[in-house]
Write an enzyme that holds these catalytic residues in place. Structure first.
Site: not given
Ligand code: G6Q
Length: 557
Positions: A363, A394, A514
């Site tokens: 950000e 792994h 938004k």
């Protein structure tokens, strides 16, 4: 077609002398091999390491020479890093697009220090809030703070998102060993109802305290979750509005909205607009952390932050941990074209640290224009990601060892375990050292052949090596060490942002989605078929969703 803003070469980092010198230097050294660099200089592993404030950084396994470092340090000087550091610590409004000072360093300044913003010393205000937080935390932890029915608080639920969530979750997980184990801590962030439902499903509301953490107190997700929490709590506490004061406190900069919600502003913990969300875990946003670990441990964490702040502010760049890490990241990102950085903590308690760093780094430095608004001409912030070791070994380490991309890695390890169990810790640390060794030096075809590998299999078993990594080694994961580690990355992000000449403290990139969501919400909720005016894809998705959604009853809380 959208018009593209033209880069203004005059103001970009590319034009700097050191940058140009690094470009020609890169041509000479890009093929250098770590095997050779180590063979030619047996002292490299000791020389290219720095220890400060209890953190040991070994950066010798990066593809750098002394000349590279000299030029990178010159780049830092030419980019004005010393003046930028001063400006930040002096409280200048270096977040230019929001016209704000950037003073997370004031949050951990000791009593008696002085940092003036708009004519006012902010340090006494910081300590007044810390004292109020400490008093509150002590009352909750001791049972002196009673819920509406007279029971003590056993569960704390932090409601917040982004910077008001990731820091608290990460710190709680990281410092669980220091936390009050008789209490339960939960974190609700997602607007997905599952998050809230799962967080409270086994909690008794009469013993549950909600901390609504929101700088603005207007964030859609947080306010929706906070209202749902209030409904949940009231429904089970007899509907008495007065119970809200006993079961809800707020952390915010917005007193008006806090009291509109029904929280007594006496139970509001303040912070300020000069604290950015992703730089706020050590402000009142850390209230859940303080309740969990207690005020003394919280203050120790602040002290750790402060030690790193002072190191960053005062240490020559050649021995300055955040500066070195920031410069190395720029080197890999802009010259080698590395697109990501893997952060690999070999400490289970740091399992949320990479997620926390994703916000801090991406950000902050995910920006496409420089401070004067012109398009950058080089890559800015890399993608940060990671998982605790040894689990990652792994799964995705395969690609780091033998894939086609260059992935610089930060290994983080501690000399002393928090749970000394048999041989576990030596085995854990052996894996850290082995991984950095394997990445750097690999395994040649001759070495593979010498093991008796059939020719056809040899290429599959070759490790090219020459893959860069940093190793950060500290004594033990403590609140103080966590503060140092977070501040290390904060200042490394700042160093990188300064080199790229971008604003590391705004986040306009999260706005558009938004705003569009606010427009779509009524289109999903309206009983009548809405008139849709989006593109054909979005229109179809909305129509399909409306058809698919059953007319279910409102959630029974
Ligand atoms: C962080 C961002 C962002 C912010 C959240 C929550 O730097 O600003 O992640 O923290 O959007 O905002 P509020 O605290 O205002 O609810």
């Amino acid at each position: 077609m959208a018009a593209r803003i033209q880069p203004n070469m005059k103001h970009t980092a590319v034009k700097r002398q050191a940058w140009k010198a690094l470009e020609s230097h890169y041509k000479k050294v890009s093929t250098l091999d770590l095997r050779r660099l180590f063979a030619e200089d047996p002292t490299r592993g000791d020389r290219m390491a720095v220890e400060a404030v209890g953190l040991y950084l070994d950066y010798s396994k990066n593809r750098v020479t002394d000349d590279t470092l000299k030029l990178l340090l010159q780049l830092a000087e030419e980019s004005g890093l010393p003046a930028r550091i001063d400006a930040m610590f002096r409280g200048e409004k270096i977040n230019i697009t929001e016209k704000r000072a950037v003073l997370h360093v004031a949050l951990r300044a000791p009593k008696g220090a002085s940092i003036v913003v708009d004519g006012e010393d902010v340090v006494p205000k910081v300590h007044a809030v810390l004292d109020k937080m400490a008093d509150f935390s002590d009352r909750v932890r001791s049972g002196a703070w009673k819920g509406h029915t007279g029971k003590r608080i056993r569960n704390v639920v932090n409601i917040g998102i982004g910077g008001s969530d990731l820091g608290p979750v990460m710190a709680y997980e990281a410092l669980k060993a220091y936390s009050e184990r008789a209490m339960t801590f939960r974190f609700v962030s997602n607007i997905d109802g599952t998050d809230f439902a799962e967080a409270v499903r086994d909690l008794d509301p009469s013993e549950t305290l909600f901390i609504v953490s929101s700088k603005t107190f207007t964030t859609l997700e947080t306010m929706t979750n906070a209202h749902t929490a209030r409904t949940w709590s009231l429904a089970r506490l007899g509907g008495d509005q007065e119970s809200v004061a006993k079961h809800f406190v707020a952390v915010s900069t917005n007193a008006a909205e806090v009291s509109k919600f029904g929280i007594d502003t006496a139970n509001m913990f303040e912070f300020w607009d000069w604290v950015g969300g992703r730089y706020s875990m050590d402000s009142a946003i850390g209230l859940s952390t303080m309740v969990a670990i207690g005020p003394d441990h919280f203050r120790a964490m602040l002290d750790g932050f402060h030690q790193m702040d002072e190191h960053f502010r005062t240490t020559p760049f050649g021995r300055n941990l955040p500066v070195l890490m920031g410069l190395l990241s720029v080197w890999h990102n802009d010259f080698f074209g590395a697109q990501t950085v893997a952060v690999l903590p070999y400490e289970q308690y740091l399992k949320r640290f990479p997620a926390y760093l994703q916000q801090l780094t991406m950000e902050s430095n995910g920006k496409h224009v420089t401070l004067d608004g012109t398009v950058v001409t080089r890559q800015t912030g890399p993608i940060y990601w990671g998982e605790p070791g040894t689990n990652g070994q792994h799964s995705f380490y395969q690609l780091i060892h033998q894939g086609t991309r260059l992935i610089p890695c930060d290994f983080i390890a501690f000399a002393k375990p928090l749970h000394p169990l048999g041989r576990h810790h030596d085995m854990l640390l052996a894996n850290v050292f082995a991984q950095t060794e394997a990445l750097a030096f690999g395994k040649t075809p001759d070495e593979v052949k010498a093991e008796g590998t059939p020719d056809w299999l040899v290429p599959h078993r070759v490790f090219e090596g020459n893959r860069p990594s940093n190793t950060i080694l500290a004594e033990r994961l403590t609140p103080e060490t966590l503060g140092k580690l977070v501040a290390l990355y904060e200042h490394s992000v700042f160093t990188q942002g300064t080199i790229w000449n971008i604003d590391s403290f705004d986040q306009w990139g999260v706005e558009l989605g938004k705003v569009l969501a606010q427009r779509i919400i009524p289109e999903l909720e309206s009983k009548a078929e809405p008139k849709l005016d989006h593109d054909s894809s979005t229109n179809s998705l909305i129509r399909r969703y409306r058809k698919m959604k059953e007319h279910y009853e409102d959630n029974r809380l």
